[in-house]
Scaffold this motif. Structure first.
Motif, mmCIF file in Angstrom:
data_model
loop_
_atom_site.group_PDB
_atom_site.id
_atom_site.type_symbol
_atom_site.label_atom_id
_atom_site.label_comp_id
_atom_site.label_asym_id
_atom_site.label_seq_id
_atom_site.Cartn_x
_atom_site.Cartn_y
_atom_site.Cartn_z
ATOM 1 N N PRO A 34 0.834 -1.212 0.000
ATOM 2 C CA PRO A 34 0.000 0.000 0.000
ATOM 3 C C PRO A 34 0.868 1.262 0.000
ATOM 4 N N GLU A 35 0.296 2.357 -0.496
ATOM 5 C CA GLU A 35 1.044 3.601 -0.626
ATOM 6 C C GLU A 35 1.561 4.132 0.705
ATOM 7 N N ASP A 36 0.843 3.859 1.807
ATOM 8 C CA ASP A 36 1.224 4.442 3.093
ATOM 9 C C ASP A 36 2.239 3.604 3.864
ATOM 10 N N ALA A 37 2.764 2.534 3.250
ATOM 11 C CA ALA A 37 3.665 1.626 3.958
ATOM 12 C C ALA A 37 5.102 2.148 3.984
ATOM 13 N N GLU A 38 5.795 1.859 5.089
ATOM 14 C CA GLU A 38 7.244 2.035 5.153
ATOM 15 C C GLU A 38 7.864 0.759 4.596
ATOM 16 N N VAL A 39 8.668 0.879 3.544
ATOM 17 C CA VAL A 39 9.165 -0.303 2.839
ATOM 18 C C VAL A 39 10.689 -0.306 2.807
ATOM 19 N N ASP A 51 13.700 -5.872 -7.787
ATOM 20 C CA ASP A 51 13.252 -4.485 -7.911
ATOM 21 C C ASP A 51 13.196 -3.795 -6.548
ATOM 22 N N HIS A 52 13.807 -2.606 -6.445
ATOM 23 C CA HIS A 52 13.815 -1.844 -5.198
ATOM 24 C C HIS A 52 12.951 -0.588 -5.294
ATOM 25 N N ARG A 53 12.098 -0.480 -6.297
ATOM 26 C CA ARG A 53 11.348 0.759 -6.524
ATOM 27 C C ARG A 53 10.425 1.134 -5.375
ATOM 28 N N ALA A 54 9.930 0.159 -4.643
ATOM 29 C CA ALA A 54 8.973 0.458 -3.568
ATOM 30 C C ALA A 54 9.658 0.955 -2.301
ATOM 31 N N ASN A 55 10.986 0.931 -2.266
ATOM 32 C CA ASN A 55 11.731 1.369 -1.090
ATOM 33 C C ASN A 55 11.349 2.787 -0.680
ATOM 34 N N GLY A 56 11.213 3.027 0.619
ATOM 35 C CA GLY A 56 10.981 4.392 1.063
ATOM 36 C C GLY A 56 10.113 4.474 2.302
ATOM 37 N N PRO A 57 10.016 5.694 2.858
ATOM 38 C CA PRO A 57 9.224 5.880 4.078
ATOM 39 C C PRO A 57 7.733 5.820 3.801
ATOM 40 N N GLY A 58 6.963 5.659 4.861
ATOM 41 C CA GLY A 58 5.508 5.640 4.746
ATOM 42 C C GLY A 58 4.890 6.775 5.529
ATOM 43 N N ARG A 59 3.610 6.651 5.807
ATOM 44 C CA ARG A 59 2.881 7.647 6.583
ATOM 45 C C ARG A 59 2.719 7.169 8.022
ATOM 46 N N PRO A 60 2.539 8.089 8.955
ATOM 47 C CA PRO A 60 2.331 7.684 10.346
ATOM 48 C C PRO A 60 1.164 6.695 10.468
#
Length: 202
Positions: free
Chosen positions: A143-148, A160-169
């Protein structure tokens, strides 16, 4: 002319469909934790070496045939999918309302799989996915709000590492590790699916 004796069907040679059905039973039992991976590999060899239907039948004599069970609809009951996704010359899908274990292992060998976390119920709002693709592939949707956090490796394949990144609280945490060898592991962010029980009232 004298009547010929009836042929014992257990002594007949199995068809490709018979072998495929046996493989489905083994996959299902491994996903449910009834069959360890090491024993799955041992029985897999027996499936292809079996000369008669009787030999094939003995491979799954101690396992239930759960391959015909209906899968709950995405917006309905929660599916108990266990902690393993296995695709060996086949495929698997985990999507909709399913309860994921804290650690989920995906193994694809000459097969493919899909892991969709957008509507999944996560233990502690966190999941660690171990994805192994050998001449196969798996797609992981978060999901878009996930920390990955993705740290898998591709060898003569792609991870693939494209989904890497911070999420929402308050969003889930997803950690993805593993190996793609002559195969691929894809990761992507997508908006959560709208369900009927999410619709505004009044």
């Amino acid at each position: 002319m004298a009547d010929l004796p009836d042929r014992d069907p257990r002594q007949m040679r199995p068809s490709d469909r018979d072998r495929d059905r046996t493989l489905d039973i083994l996959r299902s039992a491994t996903e449910e934790g009834r069959l360890p991976m090491a024993e799955f590999n041992e029985r897999l060899d027996l499936v292809y070496s079996a000369k008669t239907y009787g030999e094939l039948e003995r491979i799954t004599h101690d396992l239930p045939d759960t391959t015909r069970r209906a899968t709950p609809a995405s917006g309905g009951a929660v599916s108990r999918a266990g902690r393993l996704g296995l695709a060996i010359i086949g495929g698997f899908t985990r999507a909709g309302r399913w309860r994921a274990a804290r650690t989920f292992t995906s193994v694809t060998v000459w097969g493919g799989g899909t892991i969709d976390l957008r509507d999944a119920i996560l233990d502690g709002n966190e999941i660690r996915i171990r994805a192994f693709a050998v001449m196969g592939g798996v797609g992981i949707i978060v999901p878009e709000d996930a920390e990955v956090e993705v740290s898998g490796v591709g060898i003569m394949g792609g991870f693939d590492h494209r989904a890497n990144g911070p999420g929402r609280p308050g969003g889930p945490r997803v950690v993805i590790t593993g190996l793609a060898f002559w195969g691929g592991v894809g990761t992507m962010r997508k908006r959560r699916k709208a369900r009927a029980d999410d619709a505004p009232t009044g």
